[in-house]
Every structure is written in C-alpha cells, then in structure tokens.
Design a protein around this motif. Structure first.
Motif, PDB file in Angstrom:
ATOM      1  N   THR A   1       0.835  -1.205   0.000  1.00 28.15           N
ATOM      2  CA  THR A   1       0.000   0.000   0.000  1.00 28.15           C
ATOM      3  C   THR A   1       0.869   1.254   0.000  1.00 28.15           C
ATOM      4  OG1 THR A   1      -1.699  -1.212   1.220  1.00 28.15           O
ATOM      5  CG2 THR A   1      -1.902   1.177   1.157  1.00 28.15           C
ATOM      6  N   VAL A   2       1.966   1.218   0.764  1.00 23.18           N
ATOM      7  CA  VAL A   2       2.890   2.355   0.778  1.00 23.18           C
ATOM      8  C   VAL A   2       3.469   2.584  -0.615  1.00 23.18           C
ATOM      9  CG1 VAL A   2       5.109   3.205   1.658  1.00 23.18           C
ATOM     10  CG2 VAL A   2       3.451   2.189   3.226  1.00 23.18           C
ATOM     11  N   LYS A   3       3.747   1.513  -1.331  1.00 19.33           N
ATOM     12  CA  LYS A   3       4.247   1.658  -2.703  1.00 19.33           C
ATOM     13  C   LYS A   3       3.241   2.428  -3.555  1.00 19.33           C
ATOM     14  CE  LYS A   3       7.023  -2.575  -3.014  1.00 19.33           C
ATOM     15  NZ  LYS A   3       7.158  -3.870  -3.739  1.00 19.33           N
ATOM     16  N   GLY A   4       1.960   2.091  -3.401  1.00 20.31           N
ATOM     17  CA  GLY A   4       0.924   2.800  -4.139  1.00 20.31           C
ATOM     18  C   GLY A   4       0.864   4.271  -3.750  1.00 20.31           C
ATOM     19  N   LEU A   5       0.946   4.551  -2.440  1.00 20.50           N
ATOM     20  CA  LEU A   5       0.942   5.930  -1.956  1.00 20.50           C
ATOM     21  C   LEU A   5       2.108   6.713  -2.548  1.00 20.50           C
ATOM     22  CD1 LEU A   5       0.128   8.240   0.014  1.00 20.50           C
ATOM     23  CD2 LEU A   5       1.621   7.126   1.694  1.00 20.50           C
ATOM     24  N   LEU A   6       3.307   6.111  -2.514  1.00 20.38           N
ATOM     25  CA  LEU A   6       4.487   6.810  -3.026  1.00 20.38           C
ATOM     26  C   LEU A   6       4.370   7.086  -4.513  1.00 20.38           C
ATOM     27  CD1 LEU A   6       7.205   4.814  -1.051  1.00 20.38           C
ATOM     28  CD2 LEU A   6       6.561   7.210  -0.688  1.00 20.38           C
ATOM     29  N   THR A   7       3.749   6.160  -5.244  1.00 18.79           N
ATOM     30  CA  THR A   7       3.527   6.388  -6.677  1.00 18.79           C
ATOM     31  C   THR A   7       2.638   7.608  -6.884  1.00 18.79           C
ATOM     32  OG1 THR A   7       3.771   4.039  -7.199  1.00 18.79           O
ATOM     33  CG2 THR A   7       2.587   5.395  -8.800  1.00 18.79           C
ATOM     34  N   ASP A   8       1.577   7.707  -6.084  1.00 15.28           N
ATOM     35  CA  ASP A   8       0.664   8.849  -6.196  1.00 15.28           C
ATOM     36  C   ASP A   8       1.355  10.151  -5.785  1.00 15.28           C
ATOM     37  OD1 ASP A   8      -1.399   7.284  -7.124  1.00 15.28           O
ATOM     38  OD2 ASP A   8      -2.330   7.031  -5.137  1.00 15.28           O
ATOM     39  N   LEU A   9       2.185  10.088  -4.746  1.00 12.67           N
ATOM     40  CA  LEU A   9       2.858  11.297  -4.266  1.00 12.67           C
ATOM     41  C   LEU A   9       3.990  11.753  -5.183  1.00 12.67           C
ATOM     42  CD1 LEU A   9       3.029  10.605  -0.413  1.00 12.67           C
ATOM     43  CD2 LEU A   9       1.538  12.227  -1.616  1.00 12.67           C
ATOM     44  N   ASN A  10       4.382  10.921  -6.114  1.00 15.64           N
ATOM     45  CA  ASN A  10       5.442  11.288  -7.059  1.00 15.64           C
ATOM     46  C   ASN A  10       4.900  11.873  -8.365  1.00 15.64           C
ATOM     47  OD1 ASN A  10       7.925  10.746  -5.770  1.00 15.64           O
ATOM     48  ND2 ASN A  10       7.598   8.543  -5.996  1.00 15.64           N
TER      49      ASN A  10
ATOM     50  N   PRO B   1       3.746  14.490 -11.000  1.00 10.39           N
ATOM     51  CA  PRO B   1       4.258  15.864 -11.209  1.00 10.39           C
ATOM     52  C   PRO B   1       3.291  16.948 -10.765  1.00 10.39           C
ATOM     53  CG  PRO B   1       4.637  14.514 -13.156  1.00 10.39           C
ATOM     54  CD  PRO B   1       3.768  13.705 -12.241  1.00 10.39           C
ATOM     55  N   GLU B   2       1.980  16.731 -10.933  1.00  6.66           N
ATOM     56  CA  GLU B   2       1.018  17.793 -10.669  1.00  6.66           C
ATOM     57  C   GLU B   2       0.866  18.159  -9.194  1.00  6.66           C
ATOM     58  OE1 GLU B   2      -1.411  13.933 -11.426  1.00  6.66           O
ATOM     59  OE2 GLU B   2       0.409  14.924 -12.168  1.00  6.66           O
ATOM     60  N   ILE B   3       1.437  17.358  -8.285  1.00  6.58           N
ATOM     61  CA  ILE B   3       1.302  17.691  -6.851  1.00  6.58           C
ATOM     62  C   ILE B   3       2.648  18.016  -6.202  1.00  6.58           C
ATOM     63  CG2 ILE B   3      -0.813  16.342  -6.540  1.00  6.58           C
ATOM     64  CD1 ILE B   3       0.946  14.196  -5.185  1.00  6.58           C
ATOM     65  N   GLN B   4       3.704  18.100  -7.000  1.00  3.98           N
ATOM     66  CA  GLN B   4       5.020  18.360  -6.417  1.00  3.98           C
ATOM     67  C   GLN B   4       5.111  19.752  -5.788  1.00  3.98           C
ATOM     68  OE1 GLN B   4       7.235  15.809  -6.012  1.00  3.98           O
ATOM     69  NE2 GLN B   4       5.386  14.811  -6.829  1.00  3.98           N
ATOM     70  N   ASP B   5       4.411  20.721  -6.380  1.00  5.58           N
ATOM     71  CA  ASP B   5       4.431  22.055  -5.790  1.00  5.58           C
ATOM     72  C   ASP B   5       3.751  22.070  -4.420  1.00  5.58           C
ATOM     73  OD1 ASP B   5       1.976  21.485  -6.933  1.00  5.58           O
ATOM     74  OD2 ASP B   5       1.547  23.583  -7.461  1.00  5.58           O
ATOM     75  N   ALA B   6       2.677  21.284  -4.266  1.00  8.03           N
ATOM     76  CA  ALA B   6       1.975  21.206  -2.983  1.00  8.03           C
ATOM     77  C   ALA B   6       2.856  20.538  -1.930  1.00  8.03           C
ATOM     78  CB  ALA B   6       0.667  20.439  -3.149  1.00  8.03           C
ATOM     79  N   ILE B   7       3.577  19.500  -2.310  1.00  9.52           N
ATOM     80  CA  ILE B   7       4.497  18.817  -1.383  1.00  9.52           C
ATOM     81  C   ILE B   7       5.583  19.773  -0.917  1.00  9.52           C
ATOM     82  CG2 ILE B   7       6.297  17.042  -1.285  1.00  9.52           C
ATOM     83  CD1 ILE B   7       4.458  15.312  -3.054  1.00  9.52           C
ATOM     84  N   THR B   8       6.108  20.562  -1.864  1.00 10.59           N
ATOM     85  CA  THR B   8       7.151  21.534  -1.512  1.00 10.59           C
ATOM     86  C   THR B   8       6.599  22.606  -0.572  1.00 10.59           C
ATOM     87  OG1 THR B   8       8.258  21.180  -3.627  1.00 10.59           O
ATOM     88  CG2 THR B   8       8.796  23.212  -2.448  1.00 10.59           C
ATOM     89  N   THR B   9       5.381  23.050  -0.838  1.00 10.09           N
ATOM     90  CA  THR B   9       4.765  24.096  -0.003  1.00 10.09           C
ATOM     91  C   THR B   9       4.637  23.640   1.447  1.00 10.09           C
ATOM     92  OG1 THR B   9       3.528  24.996  -1.873  1.00 10.09           O
ATOM     93  CG2 THR B   9       2.691  25.499   0.321  1.00 10.09           C
ATOM     94  N   LEU B  10       4.272  22.373   1.653  1.00 14.18           N
ATOM     95  CA  LEU B  10       4.110  21.857   3.030  1.00 14.18           C
ATOM     96  C   LEU B  10       5.403  21.267   3.594  1.00 14.18           C
ATOM     97  CD1 LEU B  10       0.576  20.162   2.964  1.00 14.18           C
ATOM     98  CD2 LEU B  10       1.207  22.528   3.456  1.00 14.18           C
TER      99      LEU B  10
END
Length: 278
Positions: free
Chosen positions: A141-150, A152-161
């Motif tokens: 499940t973590v593998k699936g989460l990491l795939t979603d978190l990688n 491109p369209e959400i990288q700016d949100a990850i950087t912001t937080l």
C-alpha cells in the motif's frame, strides 16, 4: 620376495567445512591421470583407467561439486542491522507525520498552504487507515501511496508543506522493510538448501571412498607408474588437508586433539607407508 604396496591414508572428511571439503575434492579430481577409456568415442568424457576410476564416476563427482558450489553461493545472506519491528515503527511514524501535517494545514489561514493541503488530502485520503493493515499488505500500500505522491502535478503542494524529506524517508523505510522480509525468506530457503548440500556432500564422500578403494585395488593388482604417482599425490594431499585443519582447529581453541604420529616402519619416498603382502 614379498611385494610392497601403498595404502591410502585416512582422512576425516565429515569434520571439514563445506569449503574445505569442496577444495579437497577438486584437488583430488585434479590428480587423476585422465585419458580416453577403451572404446570411447571422440568427445566422450575421459576416465582414469590406470587407477581404476571410470569417466562415469568422475562426471558424477563433478556434478555433485558443481551443485554444492551453486548451493553455497545461494545461501550467503547479508545480515541486516535493524529489525522489521523497528523499521515498521519508523514507517508508521513517518506516515502519521505526513497525514497530520496535511490535515492541520487544511485549516491554516494561509491560502497557499491550505490550498496545497487540500490538493494533497484528495491524494492521501484513500490511505488514511494504512498503518492498521497487516505489515506485508502495508508495504504494498505504501508503494501505491508513493507512486501517487510522485505525480508531477502535486510536487508544488508537497514543496509548499515541506514534506519532501518525510516522503523520501518513508520510501527508504518501506524498501528496508521489504528487503528484510525477502531476507527472511532467503534465510528459510537457505536452511533447506543447506539440507540439500549436506545430502550432496554425503553422496560425494561415498563416491570419494569408492574411487579411492578402486585406485588402491588397481595399484595393488596392476601397479603402474601412473597409479604409484596418483596414490603418492593423494596421500600428500590428505596430509596437507589434515595439517591445515589441525592448525585451524588449534587456532580456534576448539580442540586439543593433535594428529597421530605414524608408527615406525618401512617407509618409502614422501613418507608413504609400505605394507608387505604375501
């Protein structure tokens, strides 16, 4: 006049390590005076007819040795420094920190931060109960989460937080946990392989004794320069291996046993013991 013949000296093969035993057998086979057997065709395996050892015996021994070498390579498992439980705790703590950061930021009165949190919340919401899953299921499940978190369209949100380091560390922990699980599987397989290796070793020891007996009998009944040379070399090999074992054993302080000294008697060149026969 009574004839004198060479006896094959004794060697305690069971006490040798697998590596020592394999080395002994490889050196034993290298001593054989190989040549084509009678009626053999071109390309057929060679035997050692001058010492009474057949091509079939030699090929069988080589097969056992090859399988033992393969098994020894397969059973080498690298030791890990962390336990699965410790890595799993770290993985759970990182996931909790990530989800809490996102949930808290949704209510922060800073538009860029709350917007980033909302974007990420949509991604992580399906994973909120992940840490309650069975460990191996959690790994996938973590593998699936990491795939979603990688994506491109959400990288700016990850950087912001400021979640990059948390996500990288979660990925590392997940990989470590998976490696430990595979290592445990390999260790269990290694135990089974060790049993197979022991069985191969017993078969090879029986084959060695058979070939040594054949060489002794052939030299006794049909002595040749080749048979004398082979038995002389075999006895020299046996003494060399026994001496090396005793030195290693003494250095490890695991035994106080010393090699028995040969009894005085009629000895030929190289310390070979000659026994008269009627």
């Amino acid at each position: 006049m009574r004839k004198k013949y060479i006896k094959v000296e004794n060697i305690s093969l069971p006490r040798l390590s697998h590596a020592e035993f394999i080395n002994f057998m490889e050196r034993f086979l290298a001593l054989l005076p190989l040549e084509a057997e009678e009626a053999a065709e071109e390309g057929d395996p060679m035997g050692a007819p001058k010492v009474g050892i057949t091509a079939e015996q030699i090929e069988e021994a080589k097969t056992y040795l090859s399988e033992m070498n393969d098994l020894n390579r397969e059973t080498k498992v690298k030791a890990e420094t962390k336990s699965k439980a410790e890595i799993d705790r770290q993985r759970d703590a990182l996931w909790t920190a990530i989800i809490q950061r996102i949930l808290t930021s949704r209510n922060v009165p800073i538009p860029t931060e709350s917007a980033a949190a909302e974007k990420l919340y949509i991604v992580v919401k399906p994973y909120t109960g992940m840490n309650r899953l069975p460990n191996n299921q959690q790994t996938e499940t973590v593998k699936g989460l990491l795939t979603d978190l990688n994506k491109p369209e959400i990288q700016d949100a990850i950087t912001t937080l400021g979640l990059e380091d948390y996500i990288d560390e979660l990925s590392t922990c997940n990989q470590q946990y998976e490696a430990l699980v595979k290592g445990a599987d390999v260790a269990r397989a290694a135990a089974n392989l060790g049993n197979k290796s022991d069985a191969l070793r017993r078969q090879l020891m029986d084959l060695y004794r058979e070939m040594a007996d054949f060489a002794f009998a052939t030299n006794l009944l049909h002595e040749t320069e080749e048979s004398l040379y082979f038995l002389s070399g075999l006895n020299g090999l046996i003494r060399d291996v026994e001496t090396a074992y005793n030195l290693r054993d003494k250095a490890k302080h695991t035994s106080t046993t010393t090699p028995e000294k040969p009894e005085d008697g009629d000895k030929g060149e190289g310390g070979l013991e000659f026994v008269p026969v009627e």
